[in-house]
Design a protein around this motif. Structure first.
Motif, PDB file in Angstrom:
ATOM      1  N   CYS A  64       0.847  -1.200   0.000  1.00 33.48           N
ATOM      2  CA  CYS A  64       0.000   0.000   0.000  1.00 33.48           C
ATOM      3  C   CYS A  64       0.885   1.254   0.000  1.00 33.48           C
ATOM      4  N   PHE A  65       0.569   2.175  -0.892  1.00 35.67           N
ATOM      5  CA  PHE A  65       1.444   3.326  -1.130  1.00 35.67           C
ATOM      6  C   PHE A  65       1.642   4.211   0.088  1.00 35.67           C
ATOM      7  N   TYR A  66       0.662   4.239   0.991  1.00 33.25           N
ATOM      8  CA  TYR A  66       0.724   5.186   2.117  1.00 33.25           C
ATOM      9  C   TYR A  66       1.403   4.618   3.354  1.00 33.25           C
ATOM     10  N   ILE A 228      -1.386  10.260   6.999  1.00 39.21           N
ATOM     11  CA  ILE A 228      -0.204  11.008   7.416  1.00 39.21           C
ATOM     12  C   ILE A 228       0.976  10.518   6.582  1.00 39.21           C
ATOM     13  N   PRO A 229       1.575  11.398   5.767  1.00 45.58           N
ATOM     14  CA  PRO A 229       2.637  10.952   4.856  1.00 45.58           C
ATOM     15  C   PRO A 229       3.841  10.364   5.607  1.00 45.58           C
ATOM     16  N   ASN A 230       4.336   9.276   5.082  1.00 44.66           N
ATOM     17  CA  ASN A 230       5.472   8.585   5.682  1.00 44.66           C
ATOM     18  C   ASN A 230       6.652   8.687   4.716  1.00 44.66           C
ATOM     19  N   GLU A 231       7.800   9.124   5.212  1.00 41.75           N
ATOM     20  CA  GLU A 231       8.928   9.379   4.303  1.00 41.75           C
ATOM     21  C   GLU A 231       9.488   8.111   3.669  1.00 41.75           C
ATOM     22  N   ASN A 232       9.151   6.970   4.225  1.00 42.77           N
ATOM     23  CA  ASN A 232       9.623   5.719   3.638  1.00 42.77           C
ATOM     24  C   ASN A 232       8.648   5.130   2.633  1.00 42.77           C
ATOM     25  N   THR A 233       7.780   5.965   2.075  1.00 41.80           N
ATOM     26  CA  THR A 233       6.778   5.491   1.117  1.00 41.80           C
ATOM     27  C   THR A 233       6.741   6.419  -0.102  1.00 41.80           C
ATOM     28  N   PRO A 234       6.125   5.954  -1.186  1.00 42.81           N
ATOM     29  CA  PRO A 234       6.035   6.803  -2.389  1.00 42.81           C
ATOM     30  C   PRO A 234       5.207   8.075  -2.163  1.00 42.81           C
ATOM     31  N   LEU A 235       4.411   8.133  -1.118  1.00 39.99           N
ATOM     32  CA  LEU A 235       3.569   9.314  -0.886  1.00 39.99           C
ATOM     33  C   LEU A 235       4.218  10.311   0.067  1.00 39.99           C
ATOM     34  N   ARG A 236       5.550  10.210   0.201  1.00 34.37           N
ATOM     35  CA  ARG A 236       6.254  11.035   1.207  1.00 34.37           C
ATOM     36  C   ARG A 236       6.029  12.532   1.023  1.00 34.37           C
ATOM     37  N   ALA A 264     -11.848   6.831  18.654  1.00 37.72           N
ATOM     38  CA  ALA A 264     -11.061   8.054  18.520  1.00 37.72           C
ATOM     39  C   ALA A 264      -9.676   7.562  18.150  1.00 37.72           C
ATOM     40  N   THR A 265      -9.283   7.730  16.884  1.00 36.09           N
ATOM     41  CA  THR A 265      -8.106   7.008  16.402  1.00 36.09           C
ATOM     42  C   THR A 265      -6.786   7.674  16.811  1.00 36.09           C
ATOM     43  N   THR A 266      -5.776   6.822  16.894  1.00 34.85           N
ATOM     44  CA  THR A 266      -4.437   7.253  17.254  1.00 34.85           C
ATOM     45  C   THR A 266      -3.908   8.297  16.271  1.00 34.85           C
ATOM     46  N   ALA A 267      -4.241   8.120  14.984  1.00 33.18           N
ATOM     47  CA  ALA A 267      -3.751   9.070  13.970  1.00 33.18           C
ATOM     48  C   ALA A 267      -4.313  10.470  14.227  1.00 33.18           C
ATOM     49  N   MET A 268      -5.512  10.544  14.796  1.00 35.86           N
ATOM     50  CA  MET A 268      -6.085  11.859  15.111  1.00 35.86           C
ATOM     51  C   MET A 268      -5.255  12.552  16.189  1.00 35.86           C
ATOM     52  N   GLU A 269      -4.795  11.753  17.161  1.00 36.83           N
ATOM     53  CA  GLU A 269      -3.996  12.340  18.242  1.00 36.83           C
ATOM     54  C   GLU A 269      -2.601  12.724  17.750  1.00 36.83           C
ATOM     55  N   THR A 270      -2.160  12.084  16.683  1.00 34.62           N
ATOM     56  CA  THR A 270      -0.866  12.449  16.103  1.00 34.62           C
ATOM     57  C   THR A 270      -0.927  13.860  15.521  1.00 34.62           C
ATOM     58  N   LEU A 271      -2.085  14.246  14.983  1.00 36.68           N
ATOM     59  CA  LEU A 271      -2.214  15.577  14.381  1.00 36.68           C
ATOM     60  C   LEU A 271      -2.614  16.651  15.390  1.00 36.68           C
ATOM     61  N   LEU A 302       3.415   2.805  11.026  1.00 35.32           N
ATOM     62  CA  LEU A 302       2.564   3.009   9.848  1.00 35.32           C
ATOM     63  C   LEU A 302       2.836   4.387   9.267  1.00 35.32           C
ATOM     64  N   TYR A 303       2.972   5.365  10.183  1.00 32.64           N
ATOM     65  CA  TYR A 303       3.176   6.769   9.804  1.00 32.64           C
ATOM     66  C   TYR A 303       4.042   7.392  10.886  1.00 32.64           C
ATOM     67  N   PRO A 304       4.678   8.543  10.603  1.00 33.13           N
ATOM     68  CA  PRO A 304       5.557   9.149  11.604  1.00 33.13           C
ATOM     69  C   PRO A 304       4.760   9.838  12.714  1.00 33.13           C
ATOM     70  N   GLY A 305       5.409  10.009  13.851  1.00 32.76           N
ATOM     71  CA  GLY A 305       4.792  10.771  14.941  1.00 32.76           C
ATOM     72  C   GLY A 305       3.763   9.989  15.726  1.00 32.76           C
ATOM     73  N   LYS A 306       3.763   8.674  15.545  1.00 28.09           N
ATOM     74  CA  LYS A 306       2.812   7.837  16.269  1.00 28.09           C
ATOM     75  C   LYS A 306       2.965   8.063  17.779  1.00 28.09           C
ATOM     76  N   ILE A 307       1.841   8.201  18.460  1.00 25.46           N
ATOM     77  CA  ILE A 307       1.898   8.509  19.896  1.00 25.46           C
ATOM     78  C   ILE A 307       2.258   7.268  20.709  1.00 25.46           C
ATOM     79  N   CYS A 308       2.712   7.498  21.927  1.00 29.29           N
ATOM     80  CA  CYS A 308       2.914   6.440  22.930  1.00 29.29           C
ATOM     81  C   CYS A 308       4.062   5.474  22.617  1.00 29.29           C
TER      82      CYS A 308
END
Ligand code: 5AD
Ligand code: SF4
Ligand code: FES
Length: 340
Positions: A64-66, A228-236, A264-271, A302-308
């Motif tokens: 998956c690209f993301y 959330i864009p991940n630098e190790n993926t094509p969608l960086r 309430a997803t973890t990715a929301m808390e990352t932003l 999965l993405y940078p800045g993951k909490i915890c």
């Protein structure tokens, strides 16, 4: 806009056009979030269900690209936990009070059906509900997991936009994914799905289609988070999704599916440092704290800045319990099935 929100709050239905209007206009966002919060309270109450998340392997055969776990990412150290370790993490989580364990991993065949069923049976002895989030499987596998004691299965559709789906998921198909969701249901598992918000090329129309698909499917759980864009993926270099739009998609989902479970997803808390609490006050009623012990959390990127990533399961449990109390809500002691 006010009329649309009122219509959604009372009838739990909107047309695609109406959803797009709501997503486009930001002048009544607070009213939208307040309506979703009222519907959440009326249908699923004030208790928050905690699900203990065990990230048991970051090995994935998909691309998956993301996603940072995609197979072409050579920039991460791969791991898989031994069955006994998975069971021990679940035992610890149960001792902290978790009533549901979510076993999540990349997509792989590192454990065969029999091994997975063994893990499920052992964890079931703890008198907890079990959710699997391990990707696309055959119909037989979903039935076997249910037979072994699994209660739920999470498989996000990610996007219902056929073209976008094809672009972002090489070697996969939207049709097969939909088929997997059907088979999960057929196997008698509670069905969880969801989408990413802010994928490159994703339109508000396509997000409206996602929401209407959740409704048509009558999913039991919907997880929505920003891409959330991940630098190790094509969608960086892509822009990524916003907190606000993710929250709006979530709130409209609550209005249209009033009695389901919405994390309430973890990715929301990352932003947003208060992302999970804001989500809990805009339609969500579930949080999935990480119960993976030790160094593995960092590797499940999965993405940078993951909490915890540097916290322990014990710390996260008390942290989130305190946060939930701070908004006048309480942690449930039940397994948290839909309608139960
Ligand atoms: N940003 C946000 N969420 C992501 N996921 C995967 N990669 C990302 C990313 N870069 C989500 C997918 C998947 C879930 C486990 O993580 O939606 O279903
Ligand atoms: Fe694998 Fe899931 Fe990431 Fe896709 S989103 S690469 S299937 S872990
Ligand atoms: Fe992990 Fe707050 S939930 S530190």
């Amino acid at each position: 806009m006010q009329n649309l929100i009122q219509k959604a709050e009372t009838t739990h239905s909107l047309t695609k056009h109406e959803i797009v209007l709501l997503l486009k206009d930001n002048s009544t966002n607070n009213e939208l979030f307040a309506a979703a919060d009222r519907v959440r309270e009326k249908y699923v109450g004030n208790e928050v269900h905690l699900r203990g998340l065990v990230e048991f392997s970051n090995i994935c055969k998909q691309n998956c690209f993301y996603c940072g776990l995609r197979r072409d990412n050579k920039n991460i150290e791969r791991y898989k936990l031994e069955p006994q370790t998975i069971i021990e993490f679940a035992q610890k989580a149960a001792s902290y009070g978790y009533k549901t364990m979510v076993l999540q991993s990349g997509e792989g065949d590192y454990y065969n059906i029999e091994q997975m069923c063994h893990i499920i049976r052992e964890i079931k002895k703890l008198d907890v509900a079990i959710t699997l989030s391990i990707g696309e499987k055959t119909e037989e596998e979903y039935f076997a997991y249910k037979q072994a004691g699994a209660d739920r299965f999470l498989l996000r559709i990610e996007t219902t936009d056929e073209e976008l789906y094809k672009k972002l998921h090489p070697g996969m198909s939207l049709e097969n994914r939909k088929n997997c969701l059907k088979n999960i249901r057929k196997a008698g598992l509670e069905l969880g799905t969801g989408c990413l918000v802010g994928l490159p090329g994703q339109t508000l129309e396509s997000l409206a289609d996602d929401i209407l698909y959740f409704k048509k499917l009558n999913a039991d759980m919907i997880g929505i988070g920003p891409f959330i864009p991940n630098e190790n993926t094509p969608l960086r270099d892509e822009a990524g999704g916003t907190f606000e739009l993710s929250l709006k998609v979530m709130a409209i989902t609550r209005l249209l599916l009033p009695d389901i479970n919405i994390p309430a997803t973890t990715a929301m808390e990352t932003l947003d440092p208060n992302g999970r609490l804001i989500a809990l006050q805009s339609g969500a009623n579930v949080v999935m704290p990480n119960v993976t012990e030790g160094e593995y959390r960092k590797l499940y990127e999965l993405y940078p800045g993951k909490i915890c990533v540097n916290d322990t399961p014990a710390h996260c449990r008390s942290c989130i319990t305190g946060k939930i109390a701070s908004i006048g809500r309480s942690v449930s002691n039940a397994k948290g099935f839909r309608g139960g």
